[in-house]
Design an enzyme around this catalytic site. Structure first.
Site, PDB file in Angstrom:
ATOM      1  N   GLU A 262       0.882  -1.175   0.000  1.00 23.88           N
ATOM      2  CA  GLU A 262       0.000   0.000   0.000  1.00 23.88           C
ATOM      3  C   GLU A 262       0.913   1.216   0.000  1.00 23.88           C
ATOM      4  O   GLU A 262       1.458   1.602   1.034  1.00 23.88           O
ATOM      5  CB  GLU A 262      -0.904   0.000   1.242  1.00 23.88           C
ATOM      6  N   CYS A 296      -2.511   8.856   2.464  1.00 20.41           N
ATOM      7  CA  CYS A 296      -2.266   8.364   1.114  1.00 20.41           C
ATOM      8  C   CYS A 296      -3.455   8.646   0.211  1.00 20.41           C
ATOM      9  O   CYS A 296      -3.317   8.690  -1.012  1.00 20.41           O
ATOM     10  CB  CYS A 296      -1.922   6.880   1.137  1.00 20.41           C
TER      11      CYS A 296
END
Length: 506
Positions: A262, A296
């Site tokens: 990720e 993010c």
């Protein structure tokens, strides 16, 4: 500041007012110091795991796995349920620690702990649904099916911006799947990891569980390298920068292990002529300034139809003028600090790059030294669609505005960046929304309509494509990555026919 939450989480105070945390094996010679970006104060020290201690921890985890994999999955789910209940009890204290050590607003700190609780609830239900498929055999009197077994030790490397939630996404699913976990948290937020481990230790003791099911190693990237090279760890889940993810992927692949990545995001909202302005302002504002732009999934770019451009720009600039910046534990404030001085430096370099490229600042940025060393102003810049700085991910509250003429152009602009995590479109036109969600629309792992890019629910699989890494965590069928798949064929006849009708007679 009242720091009673440290005592509640088992982080005892030293004489200097800071706290101490251990990984379970104390190293008196080396420590990480955790200083709050909120006020620069030393919160505590956490012992660094030595290579020798790492070896002991992984060996203990391997031994614990031999027991844990034999515990029925619903029973493993019951232990996770109890951990979720313990998190409910300590939600306020852990949320305050997240806010103070990382710098996100208290509301977001509490929200992160709520994510942990939610994934525990999800995992409890999952513990009774770790199902495979059955299929018909081409051979008579044969049965075929598939089943899933635990992998073993799961390594988790997490980032500072979500110091507890991402660990829980991985760990709670891994635990109900029958795996054990070794966690290497960010060296920027080590006390959050110790607090989570302290809560686990009590739950484990209440259930007479052996040590080694949930494990913690602390230190810099060298500790993470021990995990990525370790053949005893079949899966490494890593959250962080694309640069870090590439290094992890290459090392783990070199030993034919599995990695779940990720990584970065450069997320955009497309604003169409029919967009509801109230939704636009709420989604863009929180997406851009939440966690001081250090998610993010933070909104980095607004791709605005030329017919609405001036309206969006002016209303958004006015909304920025109402933001309250300061101590994130004060609930009146919307925005706290960046994580550290390095993040502030990257923020300033990005603003300088905007101006060098000929961009225009709609809302000026800059340091807020009167608040502390890590506070900055969220800012807005007008740039061209091919802006190089807008193509990069800067972990800071900088929002780039750009124009488009038709939807095909907007989607092309959105997809032009190397990352592919989260995306959104603001529209009341069904054809536009369906076009955006089609195979020729957004190339991101997450594509939203009439909500922003930030704030995913745990029920859906979380992750993205391209330089975001391709991993999926949390909901849906993400659990399968934590298990090994096995296909079984059972012959209950008195014959031994071969597949594909092969004849092999002596």
């Amino acid at each position: 500041m009242n720091k009673e939450f440290l005592q509640e989480l088992g982080l005892a105070a030293d004489n200097d007012g800071s706290s101490t945390g251990q990984t379970g094996m104390h190293n008196p010679d080396a420590h990480l110091e955790s200083r709050s970006p909120v006020d620069g104060e030393l919160i505590g020290r956490v012992s660094i795991t030595t290579p020798e201690q790492y070896e002991q921890i992984v060996s203990q985890a391997a031994e614990a796995f031999r027991h844990w994999r034999t515990v029925p999955a619903p029973r493993r789910g019951e232990v996770v349920r109890q951990y979720g209940e313990a998190l409910r009890k300590h939600k306020d204290a852990l949320g305050r620690l997240v806010s103070y050590e990382m710098g996100k607003s208290l509301q977001e700190g509490w929200g992160e702990v709520q994510e942990m609780i939610d994934i525990c609830d999800f995992a409890v239900g999952l513990s009774r649904q770790l199902h495979g498929l059955t299929m018909h055999s081409e051979r008579p009197l044969h049965r075929m099916y598939e089943q899933y077994h635990p992998l073993g030790i799961v390594g988790v490397i997490s980032a500072f911006n979500f110091p507890v939630a991402v660990w829980s996404w991985n760990t709670m699913l891994a635990l109900v799947c029958g795996d054990v976990v070794v966690w290497k948290p960010s060296e920027k937020t080590p006390l959050c990891s110790v607090a989570c481990q302290n809560i686990w230790a009590q739950v484990a003791a209440d259930n007479d569980l052996p040590e080694g099911i949930s494990n913690l190693v602390n230190g810099d990237y060298t500790v993470g390298e021990l995990m990525t090279k370790d053949t005893r760890i079949p899966l490494v889940s890593a959250t962080g920068s694309t640069r870090m993810g590439k290094a992890v992927a290459q090392t783990v692949a070199g030993r034919l292990g599995k990695s779940l990545l990720e990584l970065g995001g450069n997320n955009a909202i497309i604003i169409t002529p029919s967009a509801d302005m109230d939704l636009v302002l709420t989604g863009a504002l929180f997406g851009a300034v939440g966690t001081c732009g250090q998610r993010c999934t933070s909104t980095r770019r607004l791709i605005i139809h030329e017919s609405r451009y001036d309206e969006v720009r002016d209303k958004l600039a006015a909304a920025y003028g109402q933001l309250k910046i300061g101590d994130p534990l004060d609930e009146k404030n919307h925005v706290g600090p960046l994580i550290d001085a390095q993040a502030v430096e990257m923020y300033e370099k990005a603003i300088a790059a905007v101006k060098e490229e000929g961009g225009t600042m709609v809302v000026e940025g800059g340091r807020l030294n009167n608040l502390g060393d890590c506070y900055v102003k969220p800012c807005i810049a007008e740039v061209e669609t091919n802006s190089q700085i807008a193509m990069a991910e800067t972990f800071a509250p900088i929002l780039y505005l750009m124009k488009y003429g038709d939807l095909n152009e907007a989607i092309e602009i959105q997809n032009s960046v190397p990352q592919g995590l989260s995306s959104a479109i603001m529209t009341t036109n069904m054809r536009e929304s369906e076009r955006f969600l089609s195979a020729t629309g957004s190339d991101c792992g997450i594509a939203n309509v009439n909500i922003g890019t930030s704030g995913a629910e745990i029920g859906g699989a979380f992750g993205g494509e391209k330089e975001t890494g391709g991993g999926r965590e949390s909901g849906s069928d993400a659990w399968k990555v934590y298990m090994r798949r096995q296909t079984n064929t059972i012959n209950y006849s008195t014959e031994l026919p071969l597949a594909q009708g092969i004849s092999f007679n002596l």
